[in-house]
Write an enzyme that holds these catalytic residues in place. Structure first.
Site, PDB file in Angstrom:
ATOM      1  N   SER A 190       0.760  28.249  36.097  1.00 48.83           N
ATOM      2  CA  SER A 190       1.094  29.645  35.774  1.00 48.83           C
ATOM      3  C   SER A 190      -0.189  30.459  35.730  1.00 48.83           C
ATOM      4  CB  SER A 190       1.860  29.706  34.443  1.00 48.83           C
ATOM      5  OG  SER A 190       2.231  31.042  34.139  1.00 48.83           O
ATOM      6  N   HIS A 219       4.393  30.119  38.625  1.00 43.00           N
ATOM      7  CA  HIS A 219       5.111  31.289  38.112  1.00 43.00           C
ATOM      8  C   HIS A 219       4.658  32.535  38.867  1.00 43.00           C
ATOM      9  CE1 HIS A 219       5.671  29.130  33.964  1.00 43.00           C
ATOM     10  NE2 HIS A 219       6.430  28.614  34.913  1.00 43.00           N
ATOM     11  N   ASP A 315       6.213  25.461  29.711  1.00 40.78           N
ATOM     12  CA  ASP A 315       7.033  25.041  30.845  1.00 40.78           C
ATOM     13  C   ASP A 315       6.469  23.765  31.453  1.00 40.78           C
ATOM     14  OD1 ASP A 315       9.029  25.127  32.756  1.00 40.78           O
ATOM     15  OD2 ASP A 315       7.949  26.523  34.066  1.00 40.78           O
TER      16      ASP A 315
END
Length: 373
Positions: A190, A219, A315
């Site tokens: 991310s 992401h 995540d």
């Protein structure tokens, strides 16, 4: 500091940020040149930097801002176009910490719940990461808060000190006792992820052709993931493209989850195929790492190597637990080299990793496992 040539956008972003009691906006300015002048007078942790501005645009201002304060965390902000996505990735390679797609119409900024969440979450995560870095031995002294309101004071403004929570210790798992090589490499990332991906995949170039496929969930919104795949192809010398629904997975290929779609794997006879879906976001993200990890654990079991790189949030931890339960292996990036040690920190502190490594060592580590016979 908010830097945007639109006074309306500056006002809207400032109001959203200052609605959070932990954030204050030091200054709201209209171009990169004024931002540089403001940085001389005020201590700033995080800058929201627009790309297209008069006098000095965002991409030109970025290296000058970082030269003035190398600890500064810069978030590039732009409307979602192919051109701006390309510029944003160039900015990430040049030292920006993250990017933030803006709604096409300024009036939508306040109404867009996802934009508000991302704006506040990224500012807080990067501000916290900067503070943690400055607490390390030998770190350059700096500010302690997400600092103060729109002001033209000449004296530097500092926020009260913030107490940082102690992080849980990292306990490594023993590597699986098996002579088998892995059949798939799955990477989640991310904030700071594009730079980390280029480093990891670039370091694998010298190990010869890879027989395993690599699946990546970063992401990112649509358009950005298209550009990311192109950058990976050029920088790592690997065939990278966005995964397509129903596509048969082949060795040596890099598949990037397209923006706004979770990318998963399904067994179909003797083949493995990519499946894309628009199920609800997980961890506020779509694509998310957890759905990819879960599906790969089911499809590949103990022959899975999962990698978690820099990023905010957690995540990948739940999906990573399923990979470990299936007998697979997890490696994570260490805190010192992460832009934000959220995702890799969460999975490392959950005791799921066999290794927690600096970014420069992850590529060779993957190659060693991938080339095992």
């Amino acid at each position: 500091m908010v830097v945007d040539d639109s006074a309306v956008v500056r006002g809207l972003e400032t109001r959203l940020l200052e609605a959070d009691p932990q954030i204050k906006v030091i200054a709201s300015v209209g171009n990169g040149q004024v931002a540089l002048q403001t940085l001389e007078r005020h201590e700033v942790e995080v800058v929201i930097l627009d790309i297209e501005m008069p006098v000095l645009d965002g991409l030109s201002a970025l290296p000058k801002l970082l030269a003035r304060d190398p600890t500064l965390k810069v978030i590039m902000a732009s409307t979602l176009t192919l051109r701006n996505a390309e510029i944003s990735l160039q900015a990430l390679e040049a030292g920006a910490a993250d990017y933030l797609p803006k709604p096409a119409a300024s009036r939508e900024i306040s109404a867009d719940g996802a934009f508000k969440h991302d704006l506040i979450a990224k500012v807080k995560a990067l501000g916290l990461a900067r503070r943690r870095n400055q607490q390390r031995p030998g770190a350059k002294p700096g500010g302690t808060g997400f600092t103060a309101a729109r002001t033209r004071q000449e004296a530097p403004v500092k926020a009260p000190a913030v107490t940082l929570r102690q992080q849980a210790p990292v306990v490594l798992r023993k590597a699986p006792v098996t002579a088998e090589a892995v059949d798939i490499i799955a990477i989640g990332s991310s904030t700071g992820g594009p730079q980390a991906l280029f480093t990891v995949l670039g370091a694998m170039k010298g190990s010869g052709p890879l027989r395993q496929p690599i699946l990546i969930t970063q992401h990112m919104p649509a358009t950005f993931t298209t550009i990311l795949a192109g950058h990976i192809s050029r920088s790592a010398g690997m065939d990278a493209h966005e995964g397509q629904d129903g596509e048969v997975i082949k060795g040596g290929q890099v598949y990037v989850a397209p923006g706004d779609y979770h990318m998963t794997v399904e067994s179909k006879g003797t083949q493995k195929v990519i499946r894309l879906n628009q199920d609800p976001p997980e961890n506020f993200c779509r694509p998310a790492v957890d759905p990819m990890f879960r599906s790969i654990a089911r499809a590949y079991g103990r022959r899975t190597l999962g990698v978690v790189l820099t990023g905010m949030g957690s995540d990948g931890t739940k999906g990573g637990a399923m990979i470990v339960e299936a007998g697979g292996t997890i490696v994570a990036q260490d805190e010192a080299t992460s832009v934000v040690w959220g995702m890799p920190g969460a999975i490392a502190q959950a005791g799921l990793c066999t290794a927690v490594l600096p970014i420069g060592e992850i590529g060779p580590y993957i190659s060693k496992i991938a080339n095992k016979r």
